[in-house]
Enzyme design. Structure first.
Site, PDB file in Angstrom:
ATOM      1  N   ASP A 288     -10.550   6.508   4.163  1.00 38.63           N
ATOM      2  CA  ASP A 288     -10.355   5.177   4.725  1.00 38.63           C
ATOM      3  C   ASP A 288     -11.706   4.449   4.647  1.00 38.63           C
ATOM      4  O   ASP A 288     -12.728   5.026   4.263  1.00 38.63           O
ATOM      5  CB  ASP A 288      -9.800   5.236   6.154  1.00 38.63           C
TER       6      ASP A 288
HETATM    7  C1  BGC Z   1      -7.481   0.583   7.232  1.00 39.18           C
HETATM    8  C2  BGC Z   1      -6.602   1.079   6.118  1.00 39.18           C
HETATM    9  C3  BGC Z   1      -6.638   0.122   4.954  1.00 39.18           C
HETATM   10  C4  BGC Z   1      -8.075  -0.059   4.515  1.00 39.18           C
HETATM   11  C5  BGC Z   1      -8.227  -0.967   3.315  1.00 39.18           C
HETATM   12  C6  BGC Z   1      -8.869   0.213   6.731  1.00 39.18           C
HETATM   13  O1  BGC Z   1      -9.604  -0.424   7.706  1.00 39.18           O
HETATM   14  O2  BGC Z   1      -7.564   1.565   8.233  1.00 39.18           O
HETATM   15  O3  BGC Z   1      -5.301   1.274   6.573  1.00 39.18           O
HETATM   16  O4  BGC Z   1      -5.845   0.584   3.917  1.00 39.18           O
HETATM   17  O5  BGC Z   1      -8.816  -0.595   5.585  1.00 39.18           O
HETATM   18  O6  BGC Z   1      -7.952  -2.265   3.593  1.00 39.18           O
END
Ligand code: BGC
Length: 744
Positions: A288
């Site tokens: 993530d």
């Molecule tokens: C979130 C994810 C997301 C990623 C990319 C993160 O902050 O937890 O779910 O896919 O950002 O945008």
């Protein structure tokens, strides 16, 4: 604009001409040979580039942006980009990658396509309320069709985190509290995104996230720690991920949280033992957003080098936005803390998917302006979003059959901050959704009411402040009406990421306004829009009709109007329990019995002094404009053996005056086992549509696997003994029968 497009096309032709060697290899070699050959030509730096994912500046989904990502692309320091879309923009970036880097490896473009790309569908929790797997799959299919026409290859979805705590804002992005329903929905969404085959130009790679147990954050506070047993992890939180893997999910995203002391991004047990060795996952693992770096804050890695080492050696393949692989991996290899073999394995997984997508044959296959124009917001997509929005609506209360409203006369006072709001119905993570396409309730009703019917409108108040200056107008309007429709709830940004709430009531002064409307003496219908269960005990007691509408997306107003006016008979069922008060949280239907189960007449049993144990609205609950009755629960045999199938049947009758769809639910309880079992667990369900007066015999077949669980030695097994099977309309309204599982 025209100029830019022309330049884009010319560049594309040049690029294609500069790739003959690669294209020839693709034609003659298979995937493995191509990937190995390419890998053998890569420097360590080029390999590390493939393991690196950066955001563009086109859209933002996290705390900070890396300056100079364009230079990174040109230098081959990045293999994938997210938050970049439109055919033209992805073409521009792709051109840099395949023209200016030594090996011309194409970029992979990712984005959070969560519930639609431009045609926005209900938030995932709302879609889950449909319990309609085919419709959910179709929603993901359409999202992929639109996004893949705008240059995207990869969605960071589905989110398959089980969530038992509605304070956690990301409950909006998942399928609710139940593992079985969540697993089926995980599969449907993966199949929808990936379509018939990866590489078709209307598909996206799926990414099941957030691995794992992110939804179990303590106190429902986003990013918070998780401390659960291996048993709860495997029984509750992992099955939807396994279902996604079994359905062929191409990628998995690690979660921000730690589990019992080990952050997921550095958790070898999760990423290697379970994901790769047990489940045989073949795709790649992405972190993530900066979750490698965050292992320093967790207190798990002392510095960035250690964090990078832990991540790759645990099984991470791609670093999202953290730049740790970029900055540290080469040094770690030189110090022999990370092997080249580990890096090669990760690069291979990524190159294979780029190959499957067809990007080596045509890096611009997905950046197609013509498809972009014709596919995005195609009429059939809007129609599907409309159907899905209707199916997501849950009728929570309808005293005296206040609903549906009469279309042909009388005056409706439509009041509330969500009654004519075009922004909030898109919900959180609404991709490239555009509020200007949203149909409001006011528009939906106006389009359907007959000329003899009068529609009055007042906003009354804002969603989340203390201003009461709109109350007087709203109440005055209400007094002129035959019925009041109050549209209230949350702002879209009050759920989703970083949107935990410690209070789950209607925000701001909405409930105050609702009380004043009620005091007018006119009947009130409450329309709720929210990304999570709310605590609404006053409304549940005093407002005669309540309709849960989540955030329904582009077609919101049309769908709600059809339900209000009876053109559509609501059929949604709650995928999550609604608490009476936050003090009950977590409240979920498949809890354990305890040694002192609730007995209202006995003080020394498991209960509260000030509130019932039961939720306000249970899991699986939802009313209809008709009524269904259940009778004659029968089993084809009183005992089954491991080889048997037990057939459970029940008669369901539509006793009302109109056709309706019922979701028949089957739950099971293992009464005594080597480890304690939940009081009930959903094991099967089906949806049937019955005409007035019609009845149907619904049969379910239970097999050994449905009776199985992780025993004391964590072996998946079914233990002989007695079971209770329960069938009915929701987790609290069930007929039951008992049967025995015999050894043979
Ligand atoms: C979130 C994810 C997301 C990623 C990319 C993160 O902050 O937890 O779910 O896919 O950002 O945008």
């Amino acid at each position: 604009m025209q100029m830019v497009k022309k330049v884009g096309r010319m560049l594309c032709m040049c690029v294609m001409m500069s790739l003959p060697a690669m294209a020839q290899n693709i034609a003659s070699d298979g995937e493995e040979a191509f990937v190995e050959q390419l890998l053998s030509r890569m420097t360590l730096e080029e390999k590390i580039g493939q393991l690196t994912l950066y955001t563009s500046d086109y859209d933002v989904s996290g705390p900070f942006l890396r300056a100079g990502y364009l230079d990174d692309i040109k230098a081959g320091r990045v293999g994938a980009i997210f938050n970049a879309f439109t055919a033209a923009f992805t073409r521009k970036l792709q051109t840099m990658a395949v023209e200016q880097t030594r090996l011309k490896v194409p970029l992979l473009f990712g984005y959070d396509v969560i519930h639609g790309f431009r045609t926005i569908f209900p938030i995932p929790l709302g879609e889950a309320a449909s319990w309609d797997l085919a419709a959910i799959e179709k929603s993901a299919r359409i999202a992929a069709t639109e996004a893949s026409a705008a240059g995207l290859h990869w969605t960071f979805a589905p989110m398959v985190d089980i969530a038992r705590d509605p304070r956690w804002g990301r409950i909006a992005e998942g399928a609710g509290e139940d593992t079985y329903l969540g697993s089926l929905i995980a599969r449907a969404r993966v199949q929808g995104f990936q379509g018939q085959a990866i590489g078709r130009d209307d598909t996206l790679l799926a990414c099941a996230k957030h691995f794992a147990a992110y939804g179990a954050a303590e106190a429902g506070r986003d990013y918070n720690s998780v401390d659960i047993s291996e048993r709860t992890l495997r029984e509750v939180y992992l099955p939807p991920f396994q279902a996604a893997v079994d359905a062929g999910a191409a990628t998995i995203m690690t979660s921000f949280n730690e589990i019992s002391g080990i952050p997921s991004t550095g958790n070898r047990h999760l990423l290697t033992d379970i994901l790769r060795n047990e489940w045989k996952f073949q795709g790649f693992v992405v972190t993530d957003y900066t979750s490698i770096n965050e292992m320093i804050n967790h207190g798990f890695a002392a510095n960035e080098a250690e964090a990078g080492e832990l991540a790759i050696n645990s099984g991470v393949d791609m670093d999202m936005q953290g730049a740790i692989f970029q900055n540290e991996l080469a040094k770690l290899v030189a110090q022999q803390r990370v092997s080249v073999a580990a890096i090669d394995a990760a690069v291979r997984r990524i190159l294979r998917l780029k190959y499957k997508l067809g990007l080596f044959a045509n890096p611009f296959a997905y950046s197609d302006e013509t498809r972009e124009k014709t596919r995005i917001m195609a009429p059939e997509h809007l129609q599907a979003a409309f159907e899905m929005a209707k199916k997501a609506i849950v009728l929570l209360k309808n005293d005296g059959n206040l609903l549906p409203l009469a279309k042909n006369g009388g005056t409706i006072a439509l009041i509330g901050p969500l009654a004519d709001n075009r922004h909030e119905p898109l919900g959180s993570w609404c991709g490239a959704g555009d509020w200007q396409h949203v149909m409001t309730i006011r528009q939906g009703l106006a389009a359907r009411l007959s000329p003899g019917c009068k529609l009055l409108y007042a906003k009354g108040c804002n969603i989340n402040d203390t201003a009461r200056d709109g109350f007087a107008e709203a109440v005055q309007l209400a007094q002129q009406a035959d019925v009041i429709v109050a549209a209230m709830g949350e702002e879209a940004i009050m759920s989703g990421e970083a949107a935990s709430r410690a209070n789950l009531n209607l925000p701001g002064v909405q409930e105050e306004l609702l009380r004043e409307l009620k005091a007018s003496g006119k009947p009130v219908v409450l329309i709720l829009m929210n990304g999570r269960p709310l605590t609404i005990p006053w409304a549940a007691e005093h407002i005669p009709a309540i309709v849960e509408c989540w955030f329904l997306g582009t077609q919101s107003g049309h769908a709600i109007a059809e339900v209000l006016l009876g053109d559509y008979n609501p059929s949604g069922r709650l995928p999550v329990s609604f608490p009476r008060t936050i003090g009950q949280i977590p409240v979920y239907y498949n809890h354990k019995n305890t040694g002192r189960p609730l007995d209202v007449n006995n003080k020394y049993t498991s209960k509260y002094l000030d509130v019932a144990n039961s939720p306000l609205y249970p899991f699986g609950f939802g009313l209809s404009y008709t009524r269904f009755s259940y009778a004659n629960l029968t089993l084809n045999q009183a005992a089954m053996t491991p080889a048997d199938k037990l057939v459970v049947s029940v008669e369901v009758k539509n006793c009302g005056e109109r056709a309706g769809t019922e979701t028949v639910q089957l739950y099971l309880r293992d009464e005594f086992a080597s480890v304690t079992r939940p009081v009930k667990e959903l094991k099967k369900f089906c949806q049937i549509t019955l005409q007035p007066g019609e009845s149907q015999n619904v049969a379910f077949a239970l097999a050994l696997n449905d009776l199985s669980f992780y025993d004391r030695n964590m072996q998946w097994t079914a233990e002989p003994g007695t079971f209770v099977v329960m069938v009915g309309a929701n987790a609290s309204d069930l007929l039951s029968a008992r049967f025995e599982l015999r050894k043979r």
